[in-house]
Write a protein that holds these residues in place. Structure first.
Motif, PDB file in Angstrom:
ATOM      1  N   SER A  10       0.858  -1.185   0.000  1.00 16.04           N
ATOM      2  CA  SER A  10       0.000   0.000   0.000  1.00 16.04           C
ATOM      3  C   SER A  10       0.895   1.236   0.000  1.00 16.04           C
ATOM      4  O   SER A  10       2.098   1.147   0.271  1.00 16.04           O
ATOM      5  CB  SER A  10      -0.945   0.028   1.207  1.00 16.04           C
ATOM      6  N   TYR A  11       0.291   2.370  -0.351  1.00 19.18           N
ATOM      7  CA  TYR A  11       1.052   3.622  -0.354  1.00 19.18           C
ATOM      8  C   TYR A  11       1.249   4.052   1.090  1.00 19.18           C
ATOM      9  O   TYR A  11       0.287   4.225   1.828  1.00 19.18           O
ATOM     10  CB  TYR A  11       0.305   4.707  -1.131  1.00 19.18           C
ATOM     11  N   ARG A  12       2.497   4.217   1.501  1.00 17.75           N
ATOM     12  CA  ARG A  12       2.816   4.484   2.898  1.00 17.75           C
ATOM     13  C   ARG A  12       3.613   5.779   3.015  1.00 17.75           C
ATOM     14  O   ARG A  12       4.520   6.040   2.222  1.00 17.75           O
ATOM     15  CB  ARG A  12       3.593   3.311   3.501  1.00 17.75           C
ATOM     16  N   THR A  13       3.266   6.562   4.023  1.00 18.94           N
ATOM     17  CA  THR A  13       3.923   7.836   4.292  1.00 18.94           C
ATOM     18  C   THR A  13       4.289   7.909   5.769  1.00 18.94           C
ATOM     19  O   THR A  13       3.533   7.440   6.623  1.00 18.94           O
ATOM     20  CB  THR A  13       2.996   9.019   3.957  1.00 18.94           C
ATOM     21  N   ALA A  14       5.433   8.476   6.065  1.00 18.96           N
ATOM     22  CA  ALA A  14       5.829   8.737   7.447  1.00 18.96           C
ATOM     23  C   ALA A  14       6.462  10.122   7.522  1.00 18.96           C
ATOM     24  O   ALA A  14       7.227  10.513   6.634  1.00 18.96           O
ATOM     25  CB  ALA A  14       6.805   7.681   7.960  1.00 18.96           C
ATOM     26  N   VAL A  15       6.115  10.843   8.573  1.00 19.70           N
ATOM     27  CA  VAL A  15       6.706  12.158   8.830  1.00 19.70           C
ATOM     28  C   VAL A  15       7.303  12.130  10.231  1.00 19.70           C
ATOM     29  O   VAL A  15       6.616  11.765  11.198  1.00 19.70           O
ATOM     30  CB  VAL A  15       5.659  13.285   8.724  1.00 19.70           C
ATOM     31  N   ALA A  16       8.566  12.497  10.338  1.00 22.13           N
ATOM     32  CA  ALA A  16       9.248  12.549  11.630  1.00 22.13           C
ATOM     33  C   ALA A  16       9.858  13.934  11.815  1.00 22.13           C
ATOM     34  O   ALA A  16      10.158  14.636  10.837  1.00 22.13           O
ATOM     35  CB  ALA A  16      10.332  11.480  11.719  1.00 22.13           C
ATOM     36  N   THR A  17      10.028  14.320  13.070  1.00 25.55           N
ATOM     37  CA  THR A  17      10.618  15.621  13.373  1.00 25.55           C
ATOM     38  C   THR A  17      11.677  15.484  14.466  1.00 25.55           C
ATOM     39  O   THR A  17      11.680  14.509  15.232  1.00 25.55           O
ATOM     40  CB  THR A  17       9.558  16.639  13.842  1.00 25.55           C
ATOM     41  N   GLY A  18      12.543  16.452  14.514  1.00 24.15           N
ATOM     42  CA  GLY A  18      13.534  16.541  15.577  1.00 24.15           C
ATOM     43  C   GLY A  18      13.922  18.006  15.761  1.00 24.15           C
ATOM     44  O   GLY A  18      13.645  18.847  14.900  1.00 24.15           O
ATOM     45  N   GLY A  94       5.998  -0.226   6.541  1.00 22.95           N
ATOM     46  CA  GLY A  94       6.048   1.228   6.582  1.00 22.95           C
ATOM     47  C   GLY A  94       7.444   1.812   6.569  1.00 22.95           C
ATOM     48  O   GLY A  94       8.458   1.111   6.636  1.00 22.95           O
ATOM     49  N   VAL A  95       7.495   3.170   6.499  1.00 21.62           N
ATOM     50  CA  VAL A  95       8.764   3.886   6.394  1.00 21.62           C
ATOM     51  C   VAL A  95       8.993   4.789   7.612  1.00 21.62           C
ATOM     52  O   VAL A  95       9.642   5.824   7.509  1.00 21.62           O
ATOM     53  CB  VAL A  95       8.826   4.715   5.092  1.00 21.62           C
ATOM     54  N   GLU A  96       8.472   4.385   8.765  1.00 22.26           N
ATOM     55  CA  GLU A  96       8.689   5.182   9.970  1.00 22.26           C
ATOM     56  C   GLU A  96      10.173   5.291  10.307  1.00 22.26           C
ATOM     57  O   GLU A  96      10.671   6.370  10.633  1.00 22.26           O
ATOM     58  CB  GLU A  96       7.956   4.561  11.169  1.00 22.26           C
ATOM     59  N   MET A  97      10.876   4.158  10.243  1.00 18.40           N
ATOM     60  CA  MET A  97      12.294   4.187  10.605  1.00 18.40           C
ATOM     61  C   MET A  97      13.105   4.998   9.605  1.00 18.40           C
ATOM     62  O   MET A  97      14.089   5.658   9.984  1.00 18.40           O
ATOM     63  CB  MET A  97      12.850   2.762  10.708  1.00 18.40           C
ATOM     64  N   GLU A  98      12.700   4.983   8.344  1.00 20.16           N
ATOM     65  CA  GLU A  98      13.394   5.788   7.341  1.00 20.16           C
ATOM     66  C   GLU A  98      13.247   7.277   7.643  1.00 20.16           C
ATOM     67  O   GLU A  98      14.200   8.052   7.516  1.00 20.16           O
ATOM     68  CB  GLU A  98      12.841   5.465   5.953  1.00 20.16           C
ATOM     69  N   ALA A  99      12.041   7.693   8.038  1.00 18.78           N
ATOM     70  CA  ALA A  99      11.821   9.103   8.369  1.00 18.78           C
ATOM     71  C   ALA A  99      12.597   9.496   9.626  1.00 18.78           C
ATOM     72  O   ALA A  99      13.213  10.573   9.677  1.00 18.78           O
ATOM     73  CB  ALA A  99      10.333   9.370   8.558  1.00 18.78           C
ATOM     74  N   LEU A 100      12.590   8.639  10.627  1.00 20.16           N
ATOM     75  CA  LEU A 100      13.324   8.929  11.864  1.00 20.16           C
ATOM     76  C   LEU A 100      14.831   8.962  11.621  1.00 20.16           C
ATOM     77  O   LEU A 100      15.552   9.789  12.198  1.00 20.16           O
ATOM     78  CB  LEU A 100      12.981   7.877  12.921  1.00 20.16           C
ATOM     79  N   THR A 101      15.306   8.058  10.775  1.00 13.54           N
ATOM     80  CA  THR A 101      16.733   8.037  10.454  1.00 13.54           C
ATOM     81  C   THR A 101      17.132   9.290   9.687  1.00 13.54           C
ATOM     82  O   THR A 101      18.210   9.867   9.913  1.00 13.54           O
ATOM     83  CB  THR A 101      17.081   6.772   9.648  1.00 13.54           C
ATOM     84  N   ALA A 102      16.268   9.742   8.783  1.00 12.92           N
ATOM     85  CA  ALA A 102      16.554  10.968   8.029  1.00 12.92           C
ATOM     86  C   ALA A 102      16.678  12.162   8.963  1.00 12.92           C
ATOM     87  O   ALA A 102      17.597  12.988   8.821  1.00 12.92           O
ATOM     88  CB  ALA A 102      15.445  11.208   6.998  1.00 12.92           C
ATOM     89  N   VAL A 103      15.754  12.278   9.921  1.00 10.39           N
ATOM     90  CA  VAL A 103      15.822  13.373  10.889  1.00 10.39           C
ATOM     91  C   VAL A 103      17.108  13.290  11.705  1.00 10.39           C
ATOM     92  O   VAL A 103      17.804  14.297  11.921  1.00 10.39           O
ATOM     93  CB  VAL A 103      14.589  13.342  11.814  1.00 10.39           C
ATOM     94  N   SER A 104      17.435  12.095  12.157  1.00 15.49           N
ATOM     95  CA  SER A 104      18.622  11.925  13.008  1.00 15.49           C
ATOM     96  C   SER A 104      19.903  12.306  12.281  1.00 15.49           C
ATOM     97  O   SER A 104      20.751  13.037  12.816  1.00 15.49           O
ATOM     98  CB  SER A 104      18.702  10.470  13.492  1.00 15.49           C
ATOM     99  N   LEU A 105      20.059  11.825  11.045  1.00 18.81           N
ATOM    100  CA  LEU A 105      21.289  12.118  10.300  1.00 18.81           C
ATOM    101  C   LEU A 105      21.358  13.577   9.868  1.00 18.81           C
ATOM    102  O   LEU A 105      22.434  14.187   9.852  1.00 18.81           O
ATOM    103  CB  LEU A 105      21.395  11.191   9.095  1.00 18.81           C
TER     104      LEU A 105
END
Length: 291
Positions: A10-18, A94-105
């Protein structure tokens, strides 16, 4: 790693912030792009995007996913910068970890490029968290809001996995079009959902489709198209299934393959659509769709 081979794409979206806390003069350096190492915001954005694309290499149990969108944005405040990462894919997980990793890096890159301009204690990367996730079972629910009664005429003895709030009446019958017709006639309008199991192949006794198709008053071809598409990615034999779906009076009739795995895969593929369909029919408030 968790097996996601039997989950539907399915089409999956994740948004993370830091948040990176920094002195006001450092925030100004971010705004002007004038750190000793260059434009920190642009560099950190690239770092965050690369991190999203390589998360499976950084976190041992993450699945490799096709990343269709990865972006990093910022909101600059007086003494901190908010980092916002958005990642999208079409995949079984899902891509939750990808969004969180992007914020972290991205945050670590900003930290690295600002540290020549202040004391170590002046910088603090904080509050890295998930803000939004869409897609998968959290968005396309697989559980009915109210219990549904279903009839399943089995052309041979099979055990199907029950999902959602479904009260099931199983009946085993012979490979007989006459018996199937009689059972459909008896049960239509008494059950919102009738599932047949078996008789959708190409054998001489596979006559379920020929028996039921003339009775359908409103076909729903997309259901079995989704089923065959899901199955085709797991076995080439799925292309040989001739299953059909549609309404006979007020009952939705769906013809499933006779194999246990085939029936299971078909239900996995169409369950979110069925849940949505029956919730809409009963005028139950729902998320998305024809609201």
């Amino acid at each position: 790693m968790k097996n996601v081979g039997m989950k539907a794409d399915s089409y999956r979206t994740a948004v993370a912030t830091g948040i990176l806390y920094a002195p006001a003069h450092c925030i100004e350096l971010l705004r002007t792009g004038n750190t000793e190492k260059g434009d920190a915001l642009k560099t950190a954005r690239i770092a965050g995007i690369l991190a999203a694309k390589r998360t499976d290499e950084l976190i041992p149990l993450c699945h490799p996913l096709p990343i269709y969108r990865a972006d990093v944005e910022y909101e600059l405040h007086e003494q901190h910068v908010e980092i916002i990462a958005t990642v999208e894919t079409i995949a079984p997980t899902g891509v939750e970890m990808e969004a969180l990793t992007a914020v972290s890096l991205a945050g670590l890159t900003l930290y690295d490029m600002l540290k020549p301009h202040c004391e170590p204690e002046d910088l603090c990367l904080d509050q890295c968290k998930l803000q939004l996730k869409k897609g998968g079972k959290s968005h396309f629910t697989r559980t009915l809001k109210q219990t549904l009664s279903a009839s399943i005429p089995l052309l041979q003895e099979k055990n199907l996995i029950q999902q959602g709030k479904i009260q099931v009446n199983y009946q085993v019958i012979a490979d007989s079009p006459e018996q199937l017709l009689a059972l459909i006639e008896q049960q239509k309008n008494h059950y919102p959902l009738i599932l047949t199991v078996g008789g959708t192949g190409l054998g001489p006794k596979d006559l379920t489709v020929e028996t039921i198709q003339p009775l359908l008053q409103r076909e729903i071809p997309g259901l079995m198209e989704a089923s065959r598409s899901f199955g085709q990615r797991r076995t080439p034999y799925a292309a040989l299934s001739r299953g059909i779906a549609g309404y006979i009076d007020t009952s939705l009739v769906i013809t499933l393959p006779g194999s246990r795995q085939g029936a299971k895969e078909s239900l996995i593929a169409i369950l979110p659509a069925l849940v949505h369909l029956f919730d809409v029919q009963k005028n139950i408030p729902h998320v998305g769709g024809y609201q």
